[in-house]
Design an enzyme around this catalytic site. Sequence first.
Site, PDB file in Angstrom:
ATOM      1  CE  LYS A 176      -3.883  -2.400   2.150  1.00 52.55           C
ATOM      2  NZ  LYS A 176      -3.215  -3.704   2.377  1.00 52.55           N
ATOM      3  NE  ARG A 177       6.313   0.801   0.938  1.00 52.05           N
ATOM      4  CZ  ARG A 177       6.211  -0.028   1.975  1.00 52.05           C
ATOM      5  NH1 ARG A 177       5.040  -0.220   2.551  1.00 52.05           N
ATOM      6  NH2 ARG A 177       7.261  -0.663   2.454  1.00 52.05           N
TER       7      ARG A 177
END
Length: 271
Positions: A93-94
Amino acid sequence: MTRAELFSQIKKKSSFLCVGLDADIAKIPAHLKTEKDPIYSFCKAVIEETADYAVAYKPNIAFFEALGPQGWETLQKVLEIIPQEIFTIADAKRGDIGNTSKLYAKAFFEKMDFDSVTVAPYMGADSVTPFLEFADKWVILLALTSNIGSMDFQLIKDENGKPLYQTVLEKSQDWGTPENLMYVVGATRGELIAEVRQAVPDHFFLVPGVGAQGGSLDEVAKYGMNSSCGLLVNSSRGIIYASGERDFAKAARNEAEKLQKEMKVLLDRHL
């Protein structure tokens, strides 16, 4: 991995199962905790027993990061034992400004050789497009998630009544294609899956929330499946923690097999 290669695995295994490797040191069986690398031993056993039924594995990066430098080494070892034909997802979840996103992309795609990474769209195009510059690699963009807090922002409507997640779907199609862009669409939002599919008819969805979170596999297939399946349905806790005893890997295999059999019926029905 290309879209054609992924679909080939789905047809070969009659499965669209993704096994989430949420390897929590506090939850793995007690007998593993005396081993040199207990998380690796746990994941290795799960992978060996479920690889016949899974077309994807999704290590949740947080569970490895929390262990410090050793955790990153463990993650790399886990990635290396996943069979090459199985799709790999870095659930990280960058999402940051462009130059930072480019380095995140290099880390997961070049240094670790994941097939895909989950990305948050909140900061817009320049935070996402660096991940899309790598051949045969995928962005899995958060669109409509299954957590309670998703309602805080994702369902907010603009002056025309359009929810924010729909804007994300529309805008992001300018950034990527069905060959390199997937979307996270939560199974617990069954009534909305059809709307998401209408907006992005050709893209794959990564669907969490089936099993422990209460999502319906039948509903996901009914509203979300397309002509190339278009679904990777993730199960984490329901498979990897099916047993907390020495038989944990066999129990994981049994749960994965159950889901695969259900998926075969759905594939035969819809494709």
